[in-house]
Design a protein around this motif. Sequence first.
Motif: not given
Lengths: 744, 300
Positions: A96, A98, A100, A103, B232-235, B254
């Motif tokens: 979860h 945010g 990377i 994570r 806002k999800f960093e890829l 979430p």
Amino acid sequence: MLNGIDDEEKWLAEGIAGIQHNAFYMHQALDSNNLREALKYSAQMLSELRTSKLSPHKYYELYMRAFDELRKLEMFFKEDSKHGVSVIDLYELVQHAGNILPRLYLLCTVGSVYIKSKEAPAKEVLKDLVEMCRGVQHPIRGLFLRSYLAQISRDKLPDIGSEYEGDADTVMDAVEFVLQNFTEMNKLWVQMQHQGPGRFREKQEKERSELRDLVGKNLHVLSQIEGVDLGIYKETVLTRVLEQVVNCKDDLAQYYLMDCIIQVFPDEYHLQTLETLLGACPQLQVIEAQVDMPAVGAITLYVSLLTFTLCVHPDRLDYVDQVLGACVKKLYNIPKLEDSRAMKQVVALLSAPLEKYNDIVTALTLSNYPRVMDHLDNGTNKVMAMVIIQSIMKNNTFISTAHKVEVLFELIKGLIKDKDGADVDELDEEDFKDEQNSVARLIHMLYNDEPEEMLKIICIVRKHTMAGGPKRLPFTVPSLVFSALRLVWRLQGQEGDIVGEEVPATPKKIFQLLTQIIEALSAVPSPELALRLYLQCAEAANGCDLELVAYEFFTQAFVLYEEEIADSKAQVTAIHLIIGTLQRMNVFGVENRDTMTHKTTGYSARLLKKPDQCRAVYACSHLFWVDDQDGIKDGERVLLCLKRALRIANAAQQMANVARGSSGPVILFVEILNKYLYFFEKGNQQITGAAIQDLIELINTEMQSDSATPDTASDAFLASTLRYIQFQKQKGGVMGEKFEAIKF
Amino acid sequence: MNFLIGAFKPACNFSITFSDGKSRKQVPMKKENGQTVMVPLFQSQENIAGKISIEPLQGKKIEHNGVKVELLGQIEMYFDRGNFYDFTSLVRELDVPGDIYERKTYPFEFSTVEMPYETYNGVNVRLRYILKVTVSRNYGGSIVEYQDFVVRNYSPPPSINNSIKMEVGIEDCLHIEFEYNKSKYHLKDVIIGKIYFLLVRIKIKNMDLEIRRRESTGSGANTHVETETLAKFELMDGAPVRGESIPIRLFLSPYELTPTHRNINNKFSVKYYLNLVLVDEEDRRYFKQQEITIYRLQDS
């Protein structure tokens, strides 16, 4: 620049402080079993690794700090009784985050626990981790992240015999995972060079090499997988690794990884996969596209590759040649190697096959060998040529075909002729002599029993050596002449076999060749040497019963004597050579011989110094008395010569008297006495015991005269001569009787 | 559990209880004053039944013209404060006019109530369900009591759920192909996908996937649109090279999402978008937005 370093220290310090700060709260959360807080602070802590400001070296320091903290977190994750969340849920929960980078660090950490828990097959988790890590494309951050993955997974691969072993394909799963991580890491590593402005290239390369072991470690892990047998190595591991090595098109990586492959895997694997390994080598030529790459690196790579090839597969010359060929292509872009280290490497590259095979002939079959040599500078080229020649000498290797000789000369052409534009003044006289003497010796190693082939060899040698210029010819021509003469002698031995048909290798033909060769030498000019060689040829022609040819050689020798040899000492030497040679000639008819002897005695009498005249003239006496069965035996002319010699000796005494007020040593007389004794012994009727007796009287008188110069050499010579006479007398028999006639 | 609402109301105390109140699921609901309270959860077609007790304050009696309970579904637009639109309105008469001297309990029941819309609490609009108890009086004004409850409607997994796959780019600069495994996701779903880089001539710094909610209220010239970025999800971190493929795995749980609402009673819509954002080293943003449908899947 200083500022940059200071700043970096500052940034590192800030990063470490950030890690410590968050780690503190993370520890608190761990102590109170608060998972949510633990995740929050660990993610914040890991965010410090998102920096772009640090060099790899400093980043590593930061990474190690985080690494230590993650170990504690991992311990906590393991104890689900404390945090109350199953590992599967935990695996989702950390995703979860945010950002990377935090994570994925967390995911890898949980992943490690997940595998240990055996709630899922190791291969599934590993596959997921290695795949998810693709999200980090920043080279340094990505490399460290994947390095972390490699680290935590090392003891959890589903290898055979491991507690994480899976189904039938378990080894492949392990291999696949490591290979993928390796491939991605290498890509990131190669990408590093495209980061930042190009002017820091050198710095970048340094930074890159600092990270290379992160990449290489994967190969080491691969080599440690129990289940990787030859089959898997061959079919999968090597193929895939090489594919990556070739495709990455990066010299630094190619060099390092090839070395790595060779180092980490067992030799027997290399032995079995040599074809594949070498198959990749020509493809490494992509490095040639990068003109500005360091030549030394590339060549060093080729050297190790070659050494390896030679060790493992000495019988596959084509591989060796392939490696050299690849190297040539690389060198093609560098017209002249300036880098001395690179040069050394090339010498090493070229010496390797020689050392391995102890046989230059093998190297001669390598088509790319001379092409590599072309890239050496003049000095190094010569050194290499010397190495080659020394190898031949040391191993006593005969080069036996015209083709090989041609190739060989191509290799050592640096010694054979001046390179265009080379500065001749630079040459060290001594080195030059050494080199040319070596070439001269080498010519004798070019040998074939077959006359035809041998003639071809001679022609090739002639072609090359003739181009050598005035300084080299005096060294090389004698060898060539003798090599040709040796063929002549051999042909002569088997002449009976050659009947009728047109044979290319005949003595006549060779003599024609020789005439031309020696002519070149006399034009250099090196007339004394040429004269010796003419005489040598004349003698050989004599052996072949070729009167006209012999006559021609003699003529040439005389011409040289008359026109080119002016130095009186040289004349003396030359005339003695002529006499000695002519004496043994039996091919001439009366008329030709007369012409020759006449000329010779004439020259002898015209030498400058009286003692020289004297000695030449008494030597001429032998021209009229050949102690063979059919040899000429003209006693009268022998006596004439000796008498003339006596007259000259007399004149010499008088001249000495006039010039110095004392007569010269009587040694000339003693010498003539010895000639008298020789012919006396040989049965020349013109030489009588009385004449010898008179001569001894004369010598004694001379020695006792007031003006005589005491000379121990003459005394001793005379004494031993007289002792000889005494000895012959005492011996008795026919000879003893004969000598009894001499009284003194 | 019983709930006492408006304890200090004049004249009487109310108690509204649901017949299955003990077993019914409660969910948190944010009230206007910012407090979160737990309220019962219903779905469409359910029976809403229970008891309403009215107890006059000590020593008082309530004269009334009748007692009723209404079930209301309301849409409230904030920019149009005070304006309610009742899209559902059901009434049950509980008592004929008379007096209440002591605690009196009325059972009530709305059976199989049609509640097509979900409770929604947005930026500009609110959709709520309430039980409204009214004690009508001639003087002193009627006594009114409210009980909120939440409605959530569940959908089965969609029979057609295609992936979203698209190639986009800026000529000679950037070409990517992205794929999201579905076009319809439930609230606890995971978005799986990948971004494939076909051409990269710019230096990309990072790439994010955003979940955006677009709430539009009103209609015509009066339309208000509010967009929020919920996730806002960093890829991706760093610059990919051509041929690189970056995985997407985004857990939706979430985030505070609602189902997609389309044209609710002609008053408002709530739509969700996935916004793929690439940022280059000069902080220029390149993005592509795709609508996704969010639905509520029955918890298994």
